[in-house]
Design an enzyme around this catalytic site. Structure first.
Site, PDB file in Angstrom:
ATOM      1  N   PRO A 130       0.818  -1.226   0.000  1.00  0.00           N
ATOM      2  CA  PRO A 130       0.000   0.000   0.000  1.00  0.00           C
ATOM      3  C   PRO A 130       0.849   1.272   0.000  1.00  0.00           C
ATOM      4  O   PRO A 130       0.320   2.361  -0.200  1.00  0.00           O
ATOM      5  CB  PRO A 130      -0.832  -0.102   1.289  1.00  0.00           C
ATOM      6  CG  PRO A 130      -0.309  -1.247   2.056  1.00  0.00           C
ATOM      7  CD  PRO A 130       0.650  -2.027   1.220  1.00  0.00           C
TER       8      PRO A 130
ATOM      9  N   ARG B 299      -3.040  -7.847 -20.989  1.00  0.00           N
ATOM     10  CA  ARG B 299      -3.858  -7.300 -22.076  1.00  0.00           C
ATOM     11  C   ARG B 299      -3.048  -6.459 -23.059  1.00  0.00           C
ATOM     12  O   ARG B 299      -3.486  -6.222 -24.178  1.00  0.00           O
ATOM     13  CB  ARG B 299      -5.010  -6.445 -21.520  1.00  0.00           C
ATOM     14  CG  ARG B 299      -6.031  -7.215 -20.724  1.00  0.00           C
ATOM     15  CD  ARG B 299      -7.065  -6.287 -20.109  1.00  0.00           C
ATOM     16  NE  ARG B 299      -7.833  -5.556 -21.111  1.00  0.00           N
ATOM     17  CZ  ARG B 299      -8.817  -6.061 -21.826  1.00  0.00           C
ATOM     18  NH1 ARG B 299      -9.187  -7.314 -21.630  1.00  0.00           N
ATOM     19  NH2 ARG B 299      -9.449  -5.334 -22.727  1.00  0.00           N
TER      20      ARG B 299
END
Ligand code: ADE
Length: 247
Positions: free
Chosen positions: A88, A153
């Site tokens: 994080p 992708r």
């Protein structure tokens, strides 16, 4: 593209890597994804990967020894790969970063757990620290899977028609236009006339205007960095001053 994933929960990845686009890309040799159990690099009987933090406090820290051994080995096996720590505290992941990472020869994704990894690992071996958003997950595994799916992708041939990546939401920094399929009228709601017209130039114009409209309405913050031409600016000006339902 080769992607190595280092984790203490290797089976977490079993199902997502066996499904759909990612699975097909691996079968076709476009992606080479290898999941490694960090415990393989432990030397003690109990295969311990964490320890209590110096200075006290709650939680555990991932020990440096197995991480150093594992990352050094994977870096030697995948020259040129970028070593990424999911945490994080990292740079927030977004589509421009996805495109940038899509060009890299390899990635080594290190999934942090507990309170984090020993700082010496980060300093010596991590090229980049990435967060998938300003919230705290139980560990980096979910975040690593987000990186795998988004970067995959970008690899040529992974997504069926090259077109569908180019037209993805965010490709030119805008949200996607709405989509419709048959029937032409459903529960009294009609598909916009222009999409049935067969006039491809008019359809392209409509889609661009709707992408601008969606972005202006839902994510106006994206417009400042979007790839906009003179025609787009004119449309935005019109959309901004017109009634929201204006076609
Ligand atoms: N590990 C825990 N939270 C995370 C986040 N938001 N992004 C990446 N890795 C994480």
């Amino acid at each position: 593209m080769r992607i190595d994933i280092l984790t203490i929960f290797p089976s977490f990845f079993d199902s997502p890597l066996r499904e759909s686009i990612i699975h097909r890309a691996c079968e076709r040799g476009l992606l080479d994804i290898r999941v490694h159990d960090l415990r393989v690099w432990t030397l003690d009987k109990h295969r311990v990967t964490d320890d209590a933090p110096y200075g006290g406090g709650a939680g555990m820290v991932m020990k440096p020894e197995p991480l150093f051994a594992a990352i050094e080995q994977l870096r030697a096996e995948s020259p040129g790969a970028t070593t990424v720590l999911l945490s994080p505290q990292g740079r927030v992941w977004n589509q421009p970063l996805v495109r940038e990472y899509g060009e890299r020869p390899g990635l080594i994704l290190v999934c942090g757990r507990y309170e984090g990894v020993d700082e010496r690992v980060r300093m010596a071996l991590i090229d980049e620290e990435i967060s998938i958003g300003d919230y705290v997950l139980a560990g980096g595994e979910t975040a690593a899977m987000v990186l795998v799916e988004t970067v995959a992708r970008q690899v040529p041939g992974v997504v069926g028609q090259a077109e569908s990546v180019e037209h993805d939401s965010f490709f030119s920094g805008l949200l996607d236009h709405p989509h419709y399929t048959r029937p032409p009228v459903f529960r009294g709601l009609a598909v916009p006339e222009v999409l049935l017209s067969g006039d491809h130039a008019a359809i392209t114009r409509w889609r661009r205007r709707e992408a601008l409209r969606q972005t202006l309405r839902k994510r106006p913050d994206l417009l400042a960095a979007a790839d906009l031409g003179a025609e787009d600016l004119k449309l935005l000006d019109h959309l901004g001053s017109a009634d929201d339902d204006d076609a």
